[in-house]
Write a protein that holds these residues in place. Structure first.
Motif, PDB file in Angstrom:
ATOM      1  N   MET A 285       0.824  -1.292   0.072  1.00 60.70           N
ATOM      2  CA  MET A 285      -0.056   0.101  -0.025  1.00 60.70           C
ATOM      3  C   MET A 285       0.877   1.307  -0.011  1.00 60.70           C
ATOM      4  N   GLU A 286       1.972   1.378   0.822  1.00 59.35           N
ATOM      5  CA  GLU A 286       2.855   2.482   0.957  1.00 59.35           C
ATOM      6  C   GLU A 286       3.631   2.652  -0.762  1.00 59.35           C
ATOM      7  N   ASN A 287       3.852   1.646  -1.192  1.00 57.31           N
ATOM      8  CA  ASN A 287       4.349   1.635  -2.440  1.00 57.31           C
ATOM      9  C   ASN A 287       3.314   2.528  -3.475  1.00 57.31           C
ATOM     10  N   VAL A 288       2.437   1.884  -3.537  1.00 57.54           N
ATOM     11  CA  VAL A 288       1.362   2.458  -4.370  1.00 57.54           C
ATOM     12  C   VAL A 288       0.873   3.749  -4.234  1.00 57.54           C
ATOM     13  N   VAL A 289       0.813   4.068  -3.015  1.00 59.98           N
ATOM     14  CA  VAL A 289       0.157   5.452  -2.728  1.00 59.98           C
ATOM     15  C   VAL A 289       1.762   6.427  -3.018  1.00 59.98           C
ATOM     16  N   GLN A 290       2.704   5.897  -2.633  1.00 58.58           N
ATOM     17  CA  GLN A 290       4.199   6.824  -3.181  1.00 58.58           C
ATOM     18  C   GLN A 290       4.164   6.847  -4.765  1.00 58.58           C
ATOM     19  N   ILE A 291       3.762   5.967  -5.485  1.00 56.79           N
ATOM     20  CA  ILE A 291       3.923   6.041  -7.043  1.00 56.79           C
ATOM     21  C   ILE A 291       2.801   6.845  -7.567  1.00 56.79           C
ATOM     22  N   GLY A 292       1.752   6.481  -7.018  1.00 55.18           N
ATOM     23  CA  GLY A 292       0.489   7.158  -7.244  1.00 55.18           C
ATOM     24  C   GLY A 292       0.677   8.875  -7.118  1.00 55.18           C
ATOM     25  N   ARG A 293       1.101   9.056  -5.961  1.00 54.14           N
ATOM     26  CA  ARG A 293       1.432  10.441  -5.713  1.00 54.14           C
ATOM     27  C   ARG A 293       2.592  11.078  -6.665  1.00 54.14           C
ATOM     28  N   LYS A 294       3.440  10.503  -6.721  1.00 53.36           N
ATOM     29  CA  LYS A 294       4.535  10.737  -7.819  1.00 53.36           C
ATOM     30  C   LYS A 294       4.081  11.111  -9.153  1.00 53.36           C
ATOM     31  N   LEU A 295       3.172  10.368  -9.675  1.00 50.89           N
ATOM     32  CA  LEU A 295       2.574  10.427 -11.235  1.00 50.89           C
ATOM     33  C   LEU A 295       1.303  11.105 -11.206  1.00 50.89           C
ATOM     34  N   GLY A 296       1.159  11.523 -10.279  1.00 46.90           N
ATOM     35  CA  GLY A 296      -0.317  12.535 -10.076  1.00 46.90           C
ATOM     36  C   GLY A 296      -1.636  11.832  -9.916  1.00 46.90           C
ATOM     37  N   ASN A 297      -1.593  10.543 -10.009  1.00 49.22           N
ATOM     38  CA  ASN A 297      -2.975   9.829  -9.963  1.00 49.22           C
ATOM     39  C   ASN A 297      -3.395   9.919  -8.499  1.00 49.22           C
ATOM     40  N   ILE A 298      -2.710  10.057  -7.487  1.00 53.04           N
ATOM     41  CA  ILE A 298      -3.232  10.424  -6.200  1.00 53.04           C
ATOM     42  C   ILE A 298      -2.944  12.004  -5.791  1.00 53.04           C
ATOM     43  N   LYS A 299      -3.937  12.754  -5.823  1.00 53.73           N
ATOM     44  CA  LYS A 299      -3.590  14.310  -5.594  1.00 53.73           C
ATOM     45  C   LYS A 299      -3.717  14.600  -4.223  1.00 53.73           C
ATOM     46  N   ILE A 300      -3.112  14.234  -3.300  1.00 51.77           N
ATOM     47  CA  ILE A 300      -3.271  14.489  -1.798  1.00 51.77           C
ATOM     48  C   ILE A 300      -1.832  14.814  -1.447  1.00 51.77           C
ATOM     49  N   GLY A 301      -1.766  16.175  -0.751  1.00 53.77           N
ATOM     50  CA  GLY A 301      -0.940  16.788  -0.393  1.00 53.77           C
ATOM     51  C   GLY A 301      -0.021  16.144   0.845  1.00 53.77           C
ATOM     52  N   GLU A 302       1.220  16.528   1.153  1.00 57.11           N
ATOM     53  CA  GLU A 302       2.034  15.865   2.475  1.00 57.11           C
ATOM     54  C   GLU A 302       1.466  16.382   3.670  1.00 57.11           C
ATOM     55  N   GLU A 303       0.503  17.604   3.624  1.00 60.78           N
ATOM     56  CA  GLU A 303       0.186  18.131   4.943  1.00 60.78           C
ATOM     57  C   GLU A 303      -1.192  17.248   5.467  1.00 60.78           C
ATOM     58  N   HIS A 304      -1.630  16.308   4.621  1.00 57.90           N
ATOM     59  CA  HIS A 304      -2.794  15.472   4.915  1.00 57.90           C
ATOM     60  C   HIS A 304      -2.311  14.292   5.468  1.00 57.90           C
ATOM     61  N   PHE A 305      -0.853  13.990   5.523  1.00 55.95           N
ATOM     62  CA  PHE A 305      -0.656  12.583   5.976  1.00 55.95           C
ATOM     63  C   PHE A 305      -0.067  12.919   7.462  1.00 55.95           C
ATOM     64  N   ILE A 306       0.116  11.884   8.129  1.00 56.20           N
ATOM     65  CA  ILE A 306       0.632  11.857   9.550  1.00 56.20           C
ATOM     66  C   ILE A 306       1.535  10.641   9.460  1.00 56.20           C
ATOM     67  N   THR A 307       2.715  10.792  10.579  1.00 59.74           N
ATOM     68  CA  THR A 307       3.484   9.487  11.010  1.00 59.74           C
ATOM     69  C   THR A 307       2.999   8.550  12.025  1.00 59.74           C
ATOM     70  N   ALA A 308       3.549   7.491  11.988  1.00 56.06           N
ATOM     71  CA  ALA A 308       3.074   6.784  13.106  1.00 56.06           C
ATOM     72  C   ALA A 308       3.246   7.211  14.610  1.00 56.06           C
ATOM     73  N   ASP A 309       4.240   8.097  14.618  1.00 55.87           N
ATOM     74  CA  ASP A 309       4.702   8.922  15.953  1.00 55.87           C
ATOM     75  C   ASP A 309       3.517   9.953  16.221  1.00 55.87           C
ATOM     76  N   GLN A 310       2.831  10.330  15.084  1.00 52.13           N
ATOM     77  CA  GLN A 310       1.710  11.364  15.424  1.00 52.13           C
ATOM     78  C   GLN A 310       0.505  10.898  15.625  1.00 52.13           C
ATOM     79  N   LEU A 311       0.498   9.441  15.232  1.00 52.65           N
ATOM     80  CA  LEU A 311      -0.844   8.864  15.449  1.00 52.65           C
ATOM     81  C   LEU A 311      -1.565   9.041  16.782  1.00 52.65           C
ATOM     82  N   SER A 312      -0.765   8.596  17.889  1.00 50.93           N
ATOM     83  CA  SER A 312      -1.315   8.784  19.232  1.00 50.93           C
ATOM     84  C   SER A 312      -1.815  10.138  19.658  1.00 50.93           C
ATOM     85  N   HIS A 313      -1.283  11.122  19.030  1.00 48.81           N
ATOM     86  CA  HIS A 313      -1.564  12.546  19.629  1.00 48.81           C
ATOM     87  C   HIS A 313      -2.584  13.105  18.495  1.00 48.81           C
TER      88      HIS A 313
END
Length: 605
Positions: A285-313
């Motif tokens: 899933m991580e690979n597909v999202v990465q490739i999809g964003r790189k090619l423009g098929n998934i148009k979601i900016g970096e600001e909408h993603f969080i890391t595992a460390d941020q999840l609990s907060h």
């Protein structure tokens, strides 16, 4: 006049009889014939690989893998048998990819190891996935990969390949028009007709034009031949996911196929529209999202993603977790979440878990186990049902298959990509649309069709097309004997018999020792094992009254112990004899071997 000539004169003057020579009643191939055959994809879902051969050229369409069933213990992949292509390595070969799913590109690394491929032609998203796959295996260097689209054209000496857009669950999915010296072939790849698609629309006009200029043979996707009517639109799934995302009061966990890029795109867009932050788990899933964003098929900016460390907060109602595991795979992210073994996620009451998929046949029990664990943890679980539109297929249903047949208007038809019942159902659908039953070929992997002067015939020729079981990266194939041993080990376990002997005197030095693993519980079976040791000991004493060999000793152990154990337990464990020879005997054997070698050397000089 001989019998063969009489038979030829009396036979009706049909095209089929013109092709036959009454020498063993075999169709004799001419040099000018075009051969069409599948090395995978017929009678199964997966490992799609279709070949078109004319004189010194072979055009290969797709090179996929099939993921093993539960009975193939320890097998990682099932790939086509490339033996025929290896045998014809002197012929020019190119590989054309219709789209980037594993059952169409997963076999490429294995193919490149043994077959000379001049170039790989693939659409944009598939190119990115292939590059990633080959880079991970350090095979990217020296491989010529050329990006194609619906406007591309590949020109070989005997084949010309054109393309048209189709709708599937992954971006950049193409159908092929292959012009051969003996007629035109359309290979649809995987497709559906969606009148409100998420991505690029199908090229209806081009398909209709191809049908007008004339198609000799159509090879069409059969996966959903048993499903009536039209499949629901991907847009309806998008609306259903958006509604659930907005209504969920706690964390939202969505599991789907990583390969379904359009679905992943919709899930992420729904999360952003609902004010949720997104985190992705699962390597594929991580690979597909990465490739999809790189090619423009998934148009979601970096600001909408969080890391595992941020999840609990992050507040629960502001989180959307997208993960693998929609098929209940034991090591996938969702299965580990359900079991409480995931590093970063622990289920809490109020979590909503959405399965945006349908279980693949055979996976129903695994999915149910995961669903039960999720319910026990207090999660609200939503799966596809008549009450919601959480999933739609990427493959054409019956009415869509009819539309393809009506657009292309083929003279001959070969259903592909499906289990045998699917191929037969697709055959029946083709007959409904007006294709003559005698012009439809329901083939198996390795069957060969002959194209000659815009006519198609079933050949008596067969090409080896067995399954090759891949264990790790070894493409030599796991033999049937190995799989049989694994099955026995899983069902009946192993018994090892250790004996010490002195081969000089043909003497047993002590009683055998029997060690068991996975056969019986040793603590409760001491009397059984002691009796077995005694029976083996007596048989060996009898055998070693005369000179014998290590091989005969092992055979004596097996032939004595196996029937005894079966009579006592009705189980057949693998019996492994281990012979320990005395040091003095081993030294004597080494000296005799050295003397023998020196004598041979002296004689040769």
């Amino acid at each position: 006049m001989n019998t063969n000539k009489k038979a030829m004169m009396s036979a009706p003057n049909t095209d089929q009889n013109i092709l036959k020579e009454e020498n063993n009643n075999r169709i004799i191939h001419k040099k000018t014939d075009t051969l069409v055959y599948a090395l995978g994809g017929l009678g199964e879902i997966g490992k799609n690989m279709y070949c078109f051969e004319h004189e010194n050229e072979i055009l290969i369409v797709d090179a996929g893998v099939h993921f093993p069933e539960e009975n193939l213990l320890g097998v990682d992949y099932v790939i086509p048998d490339f033996g025929y292509l290896v045998k014809n390595n002197h012929k020019r070969k190119i590989l054309v990819i219709t789209h980037g799913h594993e059952d169409h590109i997963g076999g490429i690394p294995f193919l490149l190891k043994s077959v000379d491929i001049e170039a790989i032609y693939a659409p944009r998203f598939a190119v990115a996935l292939i590059n990633k796959k080959l880079e991970e295996r350090r095979m990217l260097r020296g491989v010529k990969i050329i990006e194609i689209n619906e406007g591309s054209r590949i020109k070989m000496e005997h084949f010309t390949v054109g393309f048209f857009n189709t709708v599937h669950s992954i971006p950049d999915s193409l159908g092929l028009l292959i012009t051969t010296p003996n007629g035109r072939v359309v290979e649809t790849g995987d497709f559906k007709f969606d009148l409100t698609p998420v991505g690029t629309n199908a090229d209806y006009q081009i398909m209709a034009y191809i049908g007008q200029i004339g198609v000799t043979l159509l090879m069409s996707d059969s996966t959903n031949s048993g499903v009536e009517d039209f499949s629901i639109s991907e847009k309806k799934v998008a609306n259903a996911i958006l509604e659930i995302t907005k209504k969920a009061t706690g964390r939202l966990i969505v599991a789907t196929f990583a390969s379904n890029v359009h679905r992943v795109q919709q899930i992420l867009e729904s999360a952003v529209a609902s004010g949720r932050k997104v985190i992705v788990f699962g390597r594929s899933m991580e690979n597909v999202v990465q490739i999809g964003r790189k090619l423009g098929n998934i148009k979601i900016g970096e600001e909408h993603f969080i890391t595992a460390d941020q999840l609990s907060h992050t507040p629960a109602n502001k989180v959307c977790i997208v993960c693998t595991g929609s098929q209940g795979e034991p090591l996938a992210a969702l299965s580990r979440i359900a079991s409480g073994t995931h590093r970063f996620i622990k289920l809490i009451p109020g979590d909503t878990v959405v399965f945006s998929s349908s279980p693949i046949p055979g996976n129903g029990q695994s999915v149910n186990q995961v669903v039960n664990k999720l319910f026990k943890a207090g999660a609200n679980v939503l799966t596809k049902s008549i009450l919601n539109n959480l999933h739609t297929t990427g493959h054409a249903s019956q009415e869509e298959q009819k539309l393809m047949l009506q657009l292309i208007k083929p003279k001959y038809f070969m259903p592909v990509h499906g289990e045998y019942k699917m191929l037969v159902q697709h055959r029946d659908t083709a007959i409904e649309t007006g294709v003559a039953p005698e012009n439809i070929f329901t083939c198996a992997n390795g069957d060969v069709l002959l194209m000659r002067d815009e006519k198609v015939y079933q050949s008596s020729m067969r090409i080896p097309a067995d399954d090759i079981y891949v264990d790790g990266n070894d493409i030599s194939g796991v033999s049937t004997a190995v799989l049989k041993d694994r099955k026995i080990l899983s069902d009946n376990g192993l018994v090892s018999v250790i004996i010490s002997i002195d081969s000089r005197e043909s003497k047993i030095l002590c009683k055998p020792v029997i060690v068991s693993r996975g056969f019986v519980f040793i603590k409760d079976s001491q009397s059984l094992l002691k009796e077995a040791e005694l029976i083996v000991y007596n048989a060996l004493k009898e055998r070693m009254k005369t000179r014998t060999t290590f091989s005969e000793i092992k055979n004596t152990i097996r032939s004595t112990l196996e029937p005894f154990l079966y009579n006592k337990t009705h189980r057949n464990p693998i019996v492994i004899p281990v012979i320990l020879n005395s040091k003095a005997a081993m030294l004597q054997m080494q000296q005799q071997r050295a003397l023998k070698n020196s004598n041979h050397k002296a004689a040769s000089e």
